[in-house]
Enzyme design. Sequence first.
Site, PDB file in Angstrom:
ATOM      1  N   ASN A  49       0.847  -1.198   0.000  1.00  0.00           N
ATOM      2  CA  ASN A  49       0.000   0.000   0.000  1.00  0.00           C
ATOM      3  C   ASN A  49       0.881   1.246   0.000  1.00  0.00           C
ATOM      4  O   ASN A  49       1.955   1.278   0.616  1.00  0.00           O
ATOM      5  CB  ASN A  49      -1.015   0.002   1.148  1.00  0.00           C
ATOM      6  CG  ASN A  49      -0.427  -0.234   2.514  1.00  0.00           C
ATOM      7  OD1 ASN A  49       0.614  -0.879   2.657  1.00  0.00           O
ATOM      8  ND2 ASN A  49      -1.072   0.287   3.537  1.00  0.00           N
ATOM      9  N   GLU A  62      -2.983  -4.687  -3.084  1.00  0.00           N
ATOM     10  CA  GLU A  62      -3.471  -5.575  -4.146  1.00  0.00           C
ATOM     11  C   GLU A  62      -3.448  -4.867  -5.495  1.00  0.00           C
ATOM     12  O   GLU A  62      -3.020  -5.425  -6.504  1.00  0.00           O
ATOM     13  CB  GLU A  62      -4.902  -6.032  -3.842  1.00  0.00           C
ATOM     14  CG  GLU A  62      -5.057  -6.839  -2.562  1.00  0.00           C
ATOM     15  CD  GLU A  62      -5.336  -5.981  -1.337  1.00  0.00           C
ATOM     16  OE1 GLU A  62      -4.785  -4.855  -1.248  1.00  0.00           O
ATOM     17  OE2 GLU A  62      -6.098  -6.432  -0.469  1.00  0.00           O
ATOM     18  N   CYS A  95     -10.249  -4.922   0.003  1.00  0.00           N
ATOM     19  CA  CYS A  95     -11.335  -3.939   0.070  1.00  0.00           C
ATOM     20  C   CYS A  95     -12.179  -4.027  -1.205  1.00  0.00           C
ATOM     21  O   CYS A  95     -11.809  -4.689  -2.181  1.00  0.00           O
ATOM     22  CB  CYS A  95     -10.776  -2.523   0.260  1.00  0.00           C
ATOM     23  SG  CYS A  95     -10.147  -1.778  -1.263  1.00  0.00           S
ATOM     24  N   CYS A  98     -10.455  -3.041  -4.511  1.00  0.00           N
ATOM     25  CA  CYS A  98      -9.493  -4.067  -4.963  1.00  0.00           C
ATOM     26  C   CYS A  98     -10.207  -5.296  -5.493  1.00  0.00           C
ATOM     27  O   CYS A  98      -9.750  -5.927  -6.444  1.00  0.00           O
ATOM     28  CB  CYS A  98      -8.541  -4.432  -3.835  1.00  0.00           C
ATOM     29  SG  CYS A  98      -7.360  -3.116  -3.490  1.00  0.00           S
TER      30      CYS A  98
HETATM   31  N1  THU Z   1      -5.274  -1.529   2.493  1.00  0.00           N
HETATM   32  C1  THU Z   1      -4.683  -2.345   1.568  1.00  0.00           C
HETATM   33  O1  THU Z   1      -3.579  -2.075   1.081  1.00  0.00           O
HETATM   34  N2  THU Z   1      -5.343  -3.463   1.203  1.00  0.00           N
HETATM   35  C2  THU Z   1      -6.528  -3.881   1.745  1.00  0.00           C
HETATM   36  O2  THU Z   1      -7.035  -4.913   1.356  1.00  0.00           O
HETATM   37  C3  THU Z   1      -7.178  -3.091   2.783  1.00  0.00           C
HETATM   38  C4  THU Z   1      -6.580  -1.754   3.051  1.00  0.00           C
HETATM   39  C5  THU Z   1      -4.527  -0.350   2.946  1.00  0.00           C
HETATM   40  C6  THU Z   1      -5.048   0.966   2.488  1.00  0.00           C
HETATM   41  C7  THU Z   1      -4.500   1.893   3.560  1.00  0.00           C
HETATM   42  O3  THU Z   1      -3.175   2.265   3.227  1.00  0.00           O
HETATM   43  C8  THU Z   1      -4.447   1.024   4.801  1.00  0.00           C
HETATM   44  O4  THU Z   1      -4.535  -0.317   4.351  1.00  0.00           O
HETATM   45  C9  THU Z   1      -5.563   1.290   5.798  1.00  0.00           C
HETATM   46  O5  THU Z   1      -6.784   1.272   5.170  1.00  0.00           O
END
Ligand code: THU
Length: 139
Positions: A49, A62, A95, A98
Amino acid sequence: MKTTPTADQLNRLKATAKAAAGRAYAPYSKFSVGAAILTASGKIYSGCNVENASYGLTNCAERTAIFNAVAAGEKKLKLQCVVVYTPTDMPTAPCGACRQVINEFGPEARILSICRGQGHIASSTHELLPDAFGPANLA
Ligand code: THU
């Protein structure tokens, strides 16, 4: 298409996702996420992320992994498996945004969420995004 990765591929995906979480840029949420994707051709790509001071511009691990594969030249990207790693006690499923992007390239993909703890979520695109809107709707 074969949708179950081999034990060796799964081990590599897990290690790759975990290493990617270590590269997360998450100064705001402090929630690091790593993802690894396995293409139908057997290649593995990773992503983490990447947050932004303008919070809404954050890109999840993702999507970073998938965009990384496309940017690397995967013209006919087909996802066989997506592994998500978080250094937490509970696993994190992708999420909604994604899930939609995973569906674009992997409507038949397996999705596995793992964490530092024991728990995991083993799922699929169909399960996480039923009745998905996708490329076929525009054909
Ligand atoms: N996040 C992801 O990278 N993938 C997920 O499946 C859920 C959320 C990240 C986005 C943000 O940087 C942090 O997690 C908190 O939401």
